[in-house]
Write an enzyme that holds these catalytic residues in place. Structure first.
Site, PDB file in Angstrom:
ATOM      1  N   LYS A  10      20.693-124.164 -57.641  1.00  0.00           N
ATOM      2  CA  LYS A  10      19.548-125.064 -57.506  1.00  0.00           C
ATOM      3  C   LYS A  10      19.216-125.534 -58.914  1.00  0.00           C
ATOM      4  CE  LYS A  10      14.624-125.310 -56.589  1.00  0.00           C
ATOM      5  NZ  LYS A  10      13.435-124.785 -55.893  1.00  0.00           N
ATOM      6  N   GLY A  37       4.214-125.534 -55.579  1.00  0.00           N
ATOM      7  CA  GLY A  37       3.035-124.690 -55.443  1.00  0.00           C
ATOM      8  C   GLY A  37       1.743-125.415 -55.154  1.00  0.00           C
ATOM      9  N   GLY A  87       6.068-128.087 -52.621  1.00  0.00           N
ATOM     10  CA  GLY A  87       4.825-128.682 -52.172  1.00  0.00           C
ATOM     11  C   GLY A  87       4.466-128.400 -50.734  1.00  0.00           C
ATOM     12  N   THR A 106       5.809-120.638 -52.121  1.00  0.00           N
ATOM     13  CA  THR A 106       4.414-120.262 -52.340  1.00  0.00           C
ATOM     14  C   THR A 106       3.616-120.188 -51.047  1.00  0.00           C
ATOM     15  OG1 THR A 106       4.570-121.380 -54.475  1.00  0.00           O
ATOM     16  CG2 THR A 106       2.370-120.781 -53.719  1.00  0.00           C
TER      17      THR A 106
END
Lengths: 260, 66
Positions: free
Chosen positions: A94, A155, A183, A205
């Site tokens: 990634k 986050g 997000g 998150t």
């Protein structure tokens, strides 16, 4: 089943491993999410601590997607990717190249440069990007078969801020694997991403910082499946006017003109 | 010799190779990767990588990540 990076998977939910309240919560969240791919990082640690986290991940029997989180240049990201391949034994990476400290969005120039070098070295690059279609084109030209545009900043929990742009990417690149990464704050956001036709969702998150990470992980699993099922079934096109769903013919008490 | 290990300067005596250093620091097994002077060193090269004064060594392990 679906294919990504040359391999077949059942789950379209990818899960991050950061910020859980305990190792047990991490392990149980992975299990409840049904995720078969988890993201990990490489960090400095003492020799005594290094193995515990890795043993937990290995016990889950999942595939790892190492990240280059924190890298601020192509050089740093390329080195980190090479170290990740050495450490984790995978060519998946990634790719993140931080360009802004506030939004943590990538420096697109470093991102494309690093992607080109890594693709040439045989890496399967999962580039974290904004929704910029020009960057998408450059990444594909560099050799990427996968794109991971954000929904909103990492986050932030803001969900998908620019659905139109994501829809454009989906229409423009039918043969590229598209994942919404970053997000996502609520299961509805993940479902929305899947309804847009994206191939998967990567989030961290929203689960790890939930009051009940394990249950939230399961909620996201359901949302990803629901969104994908809806997309495959054929979603109703939105319109501005109403159209009755109940047939008009045979409506009782319906008079043409005033009653006598 | 003075080496920079994970960003910290340290005086290490009696070691010659990267393999020697890792043993001295207690790194065992395979759950770490190493870069010397910002270049990845493959595991099979640890024994033949000779360290020099001022070398910067990064020893990285798996960690949580999003």
């Amino acid at each position: 089943m679906w294919e990504i990076g040359g391999r077949q998977f059942s789950s379209r939910l990818l899960l991050g491993t950061a910020g859980y309240p305990s190792p047990e919560a991490l392990r149980d969240s992975i299990r409840r999410s049904g995720a078969e791919i988890v993201t990990v990082s490489l960090r400095r640690q003492s020799g005594a601590e290094g193995g515990r986290f890795w043993e937990i991940i290995r016990s889950c029997g999942v595939s790892v997607l190492p990240n280059t989180a924190g890298c601020r240049s192509a050089e740093e990201a390329i080195l980190t990717a090479r170290l990740a391949r050495e450490l984790f034994g995978t060519s998946w990476i990634k790719l993140e190249t931080v360009g802004d400290e506030y939004t943590l969005q990538p420096d697109p120039f470093a991102l494309v440069e690093a992607a080109r070098v890594l693709c040439n070295e045989g890496f399967e690059v999962f580039p974290y990007m904004t929704e910029d279609p020009v960057v998408a084109e450059r990444l594909i030209a560099a050799g990427c078969r996968i794109l991971m545009p954000w929904g909103s900043p990492i986050g932030s929990g803001r969900g998908i801020l620019n659905a139109a742009a994501l829809r454009t990417l989906r229409i423009r690149y039918p043969g590229i694997r598209l994942l919404v990464d970053a997000g996502i704050g609520a299961p509805s956001h993940a479902a929305r991403a899947m309804e847009l036709g994206f191939d998967g969702v990567l989030l961290n998150t929203a689960v790890s910082k939930s009051r009940d990470p394990e249950s939230m992980a399961e909620a996201f699993a359901l949302a990803v499946r629901a969104g994908r099922a809806g997309y495959e079934a054929g979603l109703l096109e939105p319109r501005d006017f109403a159209r009755p769903s109940t047939p008009v013919i045979g409506t009782p008490f319906w008079h043409v003109g005033a009653p006598s | 010799m003075k080496l920079f290990i994970n960003g910290q300067g340290r005086e290490i005596c009696g070691i010659r190779t990267l393999e020697d250093l890792l043993a001295r620091l207690g790194y065992e097994g395979s759950h770490f990767a190493v870069a010397v002077n910002r270049a990845c060193v493959h595991r099979h090269e640890f024994g033949e990588t000779v360290l020099a004064e001022g070398d910067a060594i990064e020893i990285l392990s798996p960690m949580q990540g999003g």
